[in-house]
Scaffold this motif. Sequence first.
Motif, PDB file in Angstrom:
ATOM      1  N   PRO A  87     -75.197   1.726-108.482  1.00 32.52           N
ATOM      2  CA  PRO A  87     -75.876   0.987-107.412  1.00 32.52           C
ATOM      3  C   PRO A  87     -77.054   1.762-106.808  1.00 32.52           C
ATOM      4  O   PRO A  87     -78.054   1.163-106.419  1.00 32.52           O
ATOM      5  CB  PRO A  87     -74.770   0.769-106.374  1.00 32.52           C
ATOM      6  CG  PRO A  87     -73.521   0.753-107.171  1.00 32.52           C
ATOM      7  CD  PRO A  87     -73.749   1.772-108.260  1.00 32.52           C
ATOM      8  N   TRP A  90     -79.919   1.399-109.038  1.00 35.20           N
ATOM      9  CA  TRP A  90     -80.386   0.017-108.997  1.00 35.20           C
ATOM     10  C   TRP A  90     -81.417  -0.186-107.891  1.00 35.20           C
ATOM     11  O   TRP A  90     -82.242  -1.090-107.965  1.00 35.20           O
ATOM     12  CB  TRP A  90     -79.210  -0.934-108.820  1.00 35.20           C
ATOM     13  CG  TRP A  90     -79.597  -2.369-108.661  1.00 35.20           C
ATOM     14  CD1 TRP A  90     -79.494  -3.124-107.532  1.00 35.20           C
ATOM     15  CD2 TRP A  90     -80.164  -3.232-109.659  1.00 35.20           C
ATOM     16  NE1 TRP A  90     -79.950  -4.381-107.760  1.00 35.20           N
ATOM     17  CE2 TRP A  90     -80.373  -4.475-109.065  1.00 35.20           C
ATOM     18  CE3 TRP A  90     -80.534  -3.057-110.988  1.00 35.20           C
ATOM     19  CZ2 TRP A  90     -80.920  -5.555-109.758  1.00 35.20           C
ATOM     20  CZ3 TRP A  90     -81.072  -4.131-111.669  1.00 35.20           C
ATOM     21  CH2 TRP A  90     -81.260  -5.363-111.059  1.00 35.20           C
ATOM     22  N   ALA A 143     -72.695  -9.589-112.312  1.00 38.99           N
ATOM     23  CA  ALA A 143     -71.825  -9.091-111.245  1.00 38.99           C
ATOM     24  C   ALA A 143     -72.270  -7.706-110.799  1.00 38.99           C
ATOM     25  O   ALA A 143     -72.255  -7.397-109.604  1.00 38.99           O
ATOM     26  CB  ALA A 143     -70.369  -9.054-111.711  1.00 38.99           C
ATOM     27  N   PHE A 144     -72.688  -6.856-111.756  1.00 44.72           N
ATOM     28  CA  PHE A 144     -73.207  -5.536-111.397  1.00 44.72           C
ATOM     29  C   PHE A 144     -74.439  -5.663-110.512  1.00 44.72           C
ATOM     30  O   PHE A 144     -74.552  -4.977-109.492  1.00 44.72           O
ATOM     31  CB  PHE A 144     -73.560  -4.723-112.648  1.00 44.72           C
ATOM     32  CG  PHE A 144     -74.474  -3.566-112.341  1.00 44.72           C
ATOM     33  CD1 PHE A 144     -73.979  -2.441-111.694  1.00 44.72           C
ATOM     34  CD2 PHE A 144     -75.819  -3.618-112.645  1.00 44.72           C
ATOM     35  CE1 PHE A 144     -74.818  -1.383-111.377  1.00 44.72           C
ATOM     36  CE2 PHE A 144     -76.658  -2.570-112.336  1.00 44.72           C
ATOM     37  CZ  PHE A 144     -76.161  -1.453-111.698  1.00 44.72           C
ATOM     38  N   GLN A 145     -75.372  -6.533-110.880  1.00 42.81           N
ATOM     39  CA  GLN A 145     -76.583  -6.708-110.087  1.00 42.81           C
ATOM     40  C   GLN A 145     -76.252  -7.167-108.671  1.00 42.81           C
ATOM     41  O   GLN A 145     -76.802  -6.656-107.697  1.00 42.81           O
ATOM     42  CB  GLN A 145     -77.526  -7.714-110.749  1.00 42.81           C
ATOM     43  CG  GLN A 145     -78.160  -7.209-112.015  1.00 42.81           C
ATOM     44  CD  GLN A 145     -79.016  -8.254-112.692  1.00 42.81           C
ATOM     45  OE1 GLN A 145     -78.693  -9.442-112.682  1.00 42.81           O
ATOM     46  NE2 GLN A 145     -80.114  -7.821-113.275  1.00 42.81           N
ATOM     47  N   ILE A 146     -75.342  -8.099-108.561  1.00 42.99           N
ATOM     48  CA  ILE A 146     -74.954  -8.613-107.243  1.00 42.99           C
ATOM     49  C   ILE A 146     -74.248  -7.523-106.441  1.00 42.99           C
ATOM     50  O   ILE A 146     -74.578  -7.288-105.272  1.00 42.99           O
ATOM     51  CB  ILE A 146     -74.068  -9.865-107.395  1.00 42.99           C
ATOM     52  CG1 ILE A 146     -74.914 -11.020-107.952  1.00 42.99           C
ATOM     53  CG2 ILE A 146     -73.429 -10.242-106.072  1.00 42.99           C
ATOM     54  CD1 ILE A 146     -74.089 -12.210-108.405  1.00 42.99           C
ATOM     55  N   ALA A 147     -73.286  -6.840-107.059  1.00 43.04           N
ATOM     56  CA  ALA A 147     -72.541  -5.795-106.347  1.00 43.04           C
ATOM     57  C   ALA A 147     -73.469  -4.663-105.920  1.00 43.04           C
ATOM     58  O   ALA A 147     -73.382  -4.168-104.789  1.00 43.04           O
ATOM     59  CB  ALA A 147     -71.409  -5.257-107.220  1.00 43.04           C
ATOM     60  N   ALA A 148     -74.387  -4.245-106.793  1.00 41.00           N
ATOM     61  CA  ALA A 148     -75.313  -3.166-106.448  1.00 41.00           C
ATOM     62  C   ALA A 148     -76.239  -3.594-105.313  1.00 41.00           C
ATOM     63  O   ALA A 148     -76.557  -2.797-104.432  1.00 41.00           O
ATOM     64  CB  ALA A 148     -76.117  -2.749-107.678  1.00 41.00           C
ATOM     65  N   SER A 149     -76.664  -4.841-105.322  1.00 40.61           N
ATOM     66  CA  SER A 149     -77.523  -5.335-104.241  1.00 40.61           C
ATOM     67  C   SER A 149     -76.759  -5.405-102.916  1.00 40.61           C
ATOM     68  O   SER A 149     -77.312  -5.084-101.866  1.00 40.61           O
ATOM     69  CB  SER A 149     -78.088  -6.709-104.603  1.00 40.61           C
ATOM     70  OG  SER A 149     -78.897  -6.613-105.757  1.00 40.61           O
ATOM     71  N   ILE A 150     -75.502  -5.798-102.969  1.00 44.40           N
ATOM     72  CA  ILE A 150     -74.685  -5.851-101.746  1.00 44.40           C
ATOM     73  C   ILE A 150     -74.467  -4.447-101.196  1.00 44.40           C
ATOM     74  O   ILE A 150     -74.591  -4.223 -99.988  1.00 44.40           O
ATOM     75  CB  ILE A 150     -73.349  -6.577-102.020  1.00 44.40           C
ATOM     76  CG1 ILE A 150     -73.602  -8.069-102.253  1.00 44.40           C
ATOM     77  CG2 ILE A 150     -72.360  -6.361-100.880  1.00 44.40           C
ATOM     78  CD1 ILE A 150     -72.403  -8.838-102.761  1.00 44.40           C
ATOM     79  N   VAL A 151     -74.157  -3.497-102.077  1.00 46.50           N
ATOM     80  CA  VAL A 151     -73.997  -2.103-101.638  1.00 46.50           C
ATOM     81  C   VAL A 151     -75.282  -1.622-100.974  1.00 46.50           C
ATOM     82  O   VAL A 151     -75.258  -1.003 -99.911  1.00 46.50           O
ATOM     83  CB  VAL A 151     -73.607  -1.189-102.825  1.00 46.50           C
ATOM     84  CG1 VAL A 151     -73.768   0.279-102.465  1.00 46.50           C
ATOM     85  CG2 VAL A 151     -72.180  -1.470-103.255  1.00 46.50           C
TER      86      VAL A 151
END
Length: 181
Positions: A87, A90, A143-151
């Motif tokens: 993340p 990212w 899901a990685f892109q979304i999770a990294a953006s949320i983090v």
Amino acid sequence: MFSGAHLKRRLSQYGAVWVIGFLVAGAGILIGALFMDVIAAADLVLPFVMGGVALALGAGVVLSLLSNQTLGTKLVVALLALLLVLPLLWAPVSAAVLIAFFADLAIEYSTVYAGFQIGVSRVLYPISEWILGGAVFQSVWQAFQIAASIVGFFSALANIWPIIRRVLGPEPGRDAGGEAA
């Protein structure tokens, strides 16, 4: 046992590095776009910013490992670094993706973005195949892109929130000293 204060300080520094990586990459790409194509500017800027954020994360881990913190604290810092390295990397890439989106360009033409995606795929594909089977890798990437953006969003919010509270002033019904009226 582990030191919550030390972990909080390291997570705060992580959030600051995430925001700085995003902003520096975005500014570098926009400045580079004045002289060249946006994708070429991204390919020029991203390796340096990604290297800088990785170096900052590594420096934080090394400083924690060399500190007089407990073994538990050192292990938690190292584990969090392993979990949060993608993340963090990212952050500058997401700035390039956002700029390409608004410029109506395909970021997939960036060699650095493509290399990042391939590198992340090499890490995530075996994990997703082991857990979910190989057919769902595109969903894992999204899901990685979304999770990294949320983090990144929560990291940024954690760093910016105290500044916003100071700008907005004291809460209603409280005087400048913080006492209830």
